[in-house]
Write an enzyme that holds these catalytic residues in place. Structure first.
Site, short mmCIF file in Angstrom:
data_model
loop_
_atom_site.label_atom_id
_atom_site.label_comp_id
_atom_site.label_asym_id
_atom_site.label_seq_id
_atom_site.Cartn_x
_atom_site.Cartn_y
_atom_site.Cartn_z
N GLU A 82 -14.59 -7.79 -7.07
CA GLU A 82 -14.53 -8.81 -5.93
C GLU A 82 -15.46 -10.12 -6.32
O GLU A 82 -16.79 -9.88 -6.57
CB GLU A 82 -14.88 -8.47 -4.58
N GLY A 94 -12.21 -10.40 -11.40
CA GLY A 94 -11.67 -9.41 -11.69
C GLY A 94 -10.55 -9.71 -13.28
O GLY A 94 -10.20 -8.82 -13.71
N ASP A 112 -4.09 -8.12 -7.65
CA ASP A 112 -3.68 -8.64 -6.21
C ASP A 112 -4.47 -10.09 -5.95
O ASP A 112 -5.27 -10.09 -5.17
CB ASP A 112 -4.11 -7.60 -5.27
N HIS A 122 0.87 -1.31 0.03
CA HIS A 122 0.00 -0.08 0.14
C HIS A 122 0.62 1.33 0.07
O HIS A 122 0.41 2.39 -0.58
CB HIS A 122 -1.05 0.22 1.31
#
Length: 278
Positions: A114, A140, A160, A18
């Site tokens: 998601e 995704g 991710d 992050h």
């Protein structure tokens, strides 16, 4: 579908990932033109560090909590990151979509995907009524083929995945190649765990084999590699990195070595996976 980030929120890998994400978004904000952030595996967006899941692992104690308690928390290079993750107080930790949202200007947009049905509902509820955010209860990987390029023509795709599937590396390489064909000018950031050097090298080789130019990897190890197969590090491979990224990433990770390292054994590096085309 089994992975739940609530067990790992705020751990050392989140902090590194992050902090680097914030640096990339800050670069996009240097121009007035709008951009879009696309998060392919968004999770629920905000995590309760007092939840049963978080307490069961306690991973945040050696992550965001350790950083906040260290002198490194005063570093200017981490100020924007710590501002973004501190809005909800020390008992909560935001995921990448909420961090990205807090960095957006009025002209910028976020698309968050998601697949897990329960998590997708919570993500949608978190951003309900926010006109700058669109949430999708979709895979995704499908978004990379169908929803690119964004109308803004500028932006970042954060990939991710949970790294649970045996073919995850092949999926990443194929998804990135398909996305890059549709939007070669976008910035792509692919997060990956580091457990064994051989697996990390296999991912680097798969990314290089796509033929996509200009890929660098920022890697942070909290301890030296050992015989055990466990999470010892975190990496972020970036396609079309900002020209400032390598230098900024190296500086950020160097600051994080002391608070996030284990027994003084942390190290970090920025390496080229694929060079720029001449």
């Amino acid at each position: 579908m089994n992975y739940r980030h609530a067990f790992h929120a705020g751990n050392f890998a989140d902090v590194v990932k992050h902090a680097l994400l914030v640096a990339i978004v800050a670069y996009l904000k240097r121009k007035e033109k709008p951009f879009r952030v696309i998060d392919t595996h968004a999770g629920i967006g905000l995590y309760d560090l007092s939840s049963e899941e978080a307490r069961r692992t306690g991973e945040h104690l050696a992550g965001i909590d350790a950083l906040r308690a260290s002198p490194a928390a005063e570093a200017a290079a981490l100020a924007a990151y710590l501002d973004a993750v501190s809005v909800d107080g020390p008992g909560a930790y935001p995921g990448s979509p909420l961090i990205a949202r807090r960095l957006l200007r009025r002209q910028d947009r976020l698309s968050a995907y998601e697949l897990h049905p329960v998590d997708a509902e919570r993500l949608a509820a978190l951003f309900a009524g926010d006109v700058q955010v669109k949430t999708f209860a979709l895979d995704g990987w499908l978004a990379l083929g169908a929803h690119l390029p964004p109308k803004e023509k500028r932006g970042l795709v954060l990939i991710d995945p949970p790294f649970e599937a045996k073919d995850e590396i092949a999926s990443i390489a194929a998804g990135l190649a398909a996305a890059h064909r549709r939007w070669p000018g976008g910035i792509y950031a692919i997060w990956y765990p580091i457990k064994r050097a051989a697996e990390r090298d296999r991912l680097h080789a798969a990314l290089a084999a796509t033929g996509i130019p200009d890929i660098v990897a920022a890697e942070f190890l909290r301890e030296p590699p050992g015989a055990e197969d466990r999470l010892i590090g975190t990496g972020l491979a970036v396609v079309n990195p900002p020209f400032t990224f390598a230098q900024e990433a190296a500086a950020i990770m160097a600051i994080l070595e002391q608070p996030l390292g284990k027994s003084g054994g942390a190290s970090s590096r920025v390496v080229a996976i694929a060079s720029e085309r001449p």
